[in-house]
Design a protein around this motif. Structure first.
Motif, PDB file in Angstrom:
ATOM      1  N   HIS A  83       0.838  -1.201   0.000  1.00  0.00           N
ATOM      2  CA  HIS A  83       0.000   0.000   0.000  1.00  0.00           C
ATOM      3  C   HIS A  83       0.875   1.252   0.000  1.00  0.00           C
ATOM      4  O   HIS A  83       0.640   2.185  -0.769  1.00  0.00           O
ATOM      5  N   LEU A  84       1.893   1.251   0.835  1.00  0.00           N
ATOM      6  CA  LEU A  84       2.812   2.388   0.913  1.00  0.00           C
ATOM      7  C   LEU A  84       3.532   2.591  -0.416  1.00  0.00           C
ATOM      8  O   LEU A  84       3.595   3.698  -0.946  1.00  0.00           O
ATOM      9  N   TRP A  85       4.047   1.514  -0.987  1.00  0.00           N
ATOM     10  CA  TRP A  85       4.785   1.606  -2.245  1.00  0.00           C
ATOM     11  C   TRP A  85       3.872   2.070  -3.381  1.00  0.00           C
ATOM     12  O   TRP A  85       4.239   2.942  -4.166  1.00  0.00           O
ATOM     13  N   LEU A  86       2.674   1.500  -3.460  1.00  0.00           N
ATOM     14  CA  LEU A  86       1.736   1.896  -4.513  1.00  0.00           C
ATOM     15  C   LEU A  86       1.342   3.363  -4.376  1.00  0.00           C
ATOM     16  O   LEU A  86       1.199   4.064  -5.376  1.00  0.00           O
ATOM     17  N   GLY A  87       1.186   3.816  -3.150  1.00  0.00           N
ATOM     18  CA  GLY A  87       0.870   5.220  -2.928  1.00  0.00           C
ATOM     19  C   GLY A  87       1.961   6.143  -3.452  1.00  0.00           C
ATOM     20  O   GLY A  87       1.679   7.236  -3.966  1.00  0.00           O
ATOM     21  N   GLU A  88       3.191   5.709  -3.342  1.00  0.00           N
ATOM     22  CA  GLU A  88       4.315   6.509  -3.841  1.00  0.00           C
ATOM     23  C   GLU A  88       4.369   6.543  -5.366  1.00  0.00           C
ATOM     24  O   GLU A  88       5.006   7.418  -5.940  1.00  0.00           O
ATOM     25  N   GLN A  89       3.706   5.614  -6.021  1.00  0.00           N
ATOM     26  CA  GLN A  89       3.751   5.533  -7.479  1.00  0.00           C
ATOM     27  C   GLN A  89       2.672   6.384  -8.138  1.00  0.00           C
ATOM     28  O   GLN A  89       2.645   6.526  -9.358  1.00  0.00           O
ATOM     29  N   ARG A  90       1.798   6.943  -7.342  1.00  0.00           N
ATOM     30  CA  ARG A  90       0.732   7.772  -7.899  1.00  0.00           C
ATOM     31  C   ARG A  90       1.335   9.013  -8.545  1.00  0.00           C
ATOM     32  O   ARG A  90       2.273   9.602  -8.037  1.00  0.00           O
ATOM     33  N   THR A  91       0.756   9.409  -9.644  1.00  0.00           N
ATOM     34  CA  THR A  91       1.248  10.591 -10.342  1.00  0.00           C
ATOM     35  C   THR A  91       0.735  11.847  -9.653  1.00  0.00           C
ATOM     36  O   THR A  91      -0.293  11.816  -8.958  1.00  0.00           O
ATOM     37  N   PRO A  92       1.420  12.960  -9.832  1.00  0.00           N
ATOM     38  CA  PRO A  92       0.917  14.211  -9.260  1.00  0.00           C
ATOM     39  C   PRO A  92      -0.509  14.527  -9.725  1.00  0.00           C
ATOM     40  O   PRO A  92      -1.315  15.060  -8.964  1.00  0.00           O
ATOM     41  N   ALA A  93      -0.835  14.183 -10.964  1.00  0.00           N
ATOM     42  CA  ALA A  93      -2.188  14.441 -11.473  1.00  0.00           C
ATOM     43  C   ALA A  93      -3.227  13.633 -10.689  1.00  0.00           C
ATOM     44  O   ALA A  93      -4.318  14.130 -10.396  1.00  0.00           O
ATOM     45  N   GLU A  94      -2.918  12.390 -10.352  1.00  0.00           N
ATOM     46  CA  GLU A  94      -3.844  11.575  -9.563  1.00  0.00           C
ATOM     47  C   GLU A  94      -4.041  12.185  -8.182  1.00  0.00           C
ATOM     48  O   GLU A  94      -5.167  12.267  -7.690  1.00  0.00           O
ATOM     49  N   ASN A  95      -2.949  12.622  -7.572  1.00  0.00           N
ATOM     50  CA  ASN A  95      -3.047  13.238  -6.247  1.00  0.00           C
ATOM     51  C   ASN A  95      -3.873  14.523  -6.312  1.00  0.00           C
ATOM     52  O   ASN A  95      -4.687  14.792  -5.436  1.00  0.00           O
ATOM     53  N   GLN A  96      -3.665  15.313  -7.364  1.00  0.00           N
ATOM     54  CA  GLN A  96      -4.414  16.560  -7.517  1.00  0.00           C
ATOM     55  C   GLN A  96      -5.898  16.265  -7.737  1.00  0.00           C
ATOM     56  O   GLN A  96      -6.765  16.947  -7.182  1.00  0.00           O
ATOM     57  N   ALA A  97      -6.205  15.262  -8.534  1.00  0.00           N
ATOM     58  CA  ALA A  97      -7.605  14.892  -8.772  1.00  0.00           C
ATOM     59  C   ALA A  97      -8.265  14.426  -7.480  1.00  0.00           C
ATOM     60  O   ALA A  97      -9.431  14.745  -7.218  1.00  0.00           O
ATOM     61  N   ASP A  98      -7.528  13.689  -6.652  1.00  0.00           N
ATOM     62  CA  ASP A  98      -8.067  13.264  -5.365  1.00  0.00           C
ATOM     63  C   ASP A  98      -8.388  14.462  -4.479  1.00  0.00           C
ATOM     64  O   ASP A  98      -9.442  14.517  -3.852  1.00  0.00           O
ATOM     65  N   ARG A  99      -7.470  15.418  -4.432  1.00  0.00           N
ATOM     66  CA  ARG A  99      -7.695  16.614  -3.617  1.00  0.00           C
ATOM     67  C   ARG A  99      -8.901  17.406  -4.132  1.00  0.00           C
ATOM     68  O   ARG A  99      -9.703  17.911  -3.357  1.00  0.00           O
ATOM     69  N   LEU A 100      -9.046  17.500  -5.468  1.00  0.00           N
ATOM     70  CA  LEU A 100     -10.186  18.197  -6.052  1.00  0.00           C
ATOM     71  C   LEU A 100     -11.485  17.491  -5.677  1.00  0.00           C
ATOM     72  O   LEU A 100     -12.479  18.130  -5.310  1.00  0.00           O
ATOM     73  N   GLY A 101     -11.495  16.180  -5.755  1.00  0.00           N
ATOM     74  CA  GLY A 101     -12.687  15.416  -5.394  1.00  0.00           C
ATOM     75  C   GLY A 101     -13.084  15.630  -3.945  1.00  0.00           C
ATOM     76  O   GLY A 101     -14.270  15.792  -3.629  1.00  0.00           O
ATOM     77  N   ILE A 102     -12.112  15.658  -3.057  1.00  0.00           N
ATOM     78  CA  ILE A 102     -12.390  15.902  -1.639  1.00  0.00           C
ATOM     79  C   ILE A 102     -12.938  17.314  -1.456  1.00  0.00           C
ATOM     80  O   ILE A 102     -13.927  17.519  -0.742  1.00  0.00           O
ATOM     81  N   HIS A 103     -12.311  18.271  -2.124  1.00  0.00           N
ATOM     82  CA  HIS A 103     -12.756  19.663  -2.023  1.00  0.00           C
ATOM     83  C   HIS A 103     -14.208  19.801  -2.502  1.00  0.00           C
ATOM     84  O   HIS A 103     -15.030  20.430  -1.848  1.00  0.00           O
ATOM     85  N   LEU A 104     -14.512  19.213  -3.647  1.00  0.00           N
ATOM     86  CA  LEU A 104     -15.872  19.303  -4.183  1.00  0.00           C
ATOM     87  C   LEU A 104     -16.880  18.613  -3.272  1.00  0.00           C
ATOM     88  O   LEU A 104     -17.994  19.102  -3.086  1.00  0.00           O
ATOM     89  N   ALA A 105     -16.498  17.495  -2.695  1.00  0.00           N
ATOM     90  CA  ALA A 105     -17.404  16.779  -1.785  1.00  0.00           C
ATOM     91  C   ALA A 105     -17.705  17.614  -0.536  1.00  0.00           C
ATOM     92  O   ALA A 105     -18.817  17.581  -0.016  1.00  0.00           O
ATOM     93  N   LEU A 106     -16.724  18.393  -0.111  1.00  0.00           N
ATOM     94  CA  LEU A 106     -16.908  19.197   1.096  1.00  0.00           C
ATOM     95  C   LEU A 106     -17.647  20.511   0.825  1.00  0.00           C
ATOM     96  O   LEU A 106     -18.287  21.042   1.715  1.00  0.00           O
ATOM     97  N   THR A 107     -17.546  21.018  -0.398  1.00  0.00           N
ATOM     98  CA  THR A 107     -18.120  22.335  -0.681  1.00  0.00           C
ATOM     99  C   THR A 107     -19.412  22.305  -1.482  1.00  0.00           C
ATOM    100  O   THR A 107     -20.125  23.301  -1.536  1.00  0.00           O
TER     101      THR A 107
END
Length: 112
Positions: A83-107
């Motif tokens: 899980h830790l290793w796979l998390g490190e392999q995520r692209t910056p775009a995937e991380n940004q999309a995750d943050r956007l999804g969280i932001h939209l869910a909260l707002t």
């Protein structure tokens, strides 16, 4: 390279075999004795024991022998290195999309 890469390599090698993956899937439900684990496979018991030894050497399972009965359990947290290793392999775009999804869910207002 992080220190845990040897652990990742060992776990990936152990899970590369479909029989061992099936054993891990079974053990995720509950501990089992070796004879229960052997039932769905068309192989001799010594062959299954070899698979279990590989999983144990990789730190994925533990086994305990009481008399003539060996019980195998999935080691808690054994797959966390993946899980830790796979998390490190995520692209910056995937991380940004995750943050956007969280932001939209909260707002975003909830519909009734």
């Amino acid at each position: 390279m992080p220190k845990y890469h040897d652990d990742v390599d060992a776990v990936l090698r152990a899970l590369a075999d479909p029989t061992r993956r099936a054993v891990v899937e079974r053990l995720a439900k509950s501990p089992a004795v070796v004879s229960e684990l052997a039932e769905p496979f068309a192989m001799a018991l010594p062959s299954l024991m070899q698979h279990l030894r590989i999983l144990e050497d990789a730190g994925v399972v533990d086994s305990e022998k009481h008399g003539r009965i060996r019980t195998v359990t999935l080691r808690p947290g054994a797959l966390d290195v993946l899980h830790l290793w796979l998390g490190e392999q995520r692209t910056p775009a995937e991380n940004q999309a995750d943050r956007l999804g969280i932001h939209l869910a909260l707002t975003t207002p909830k519909e009734n």
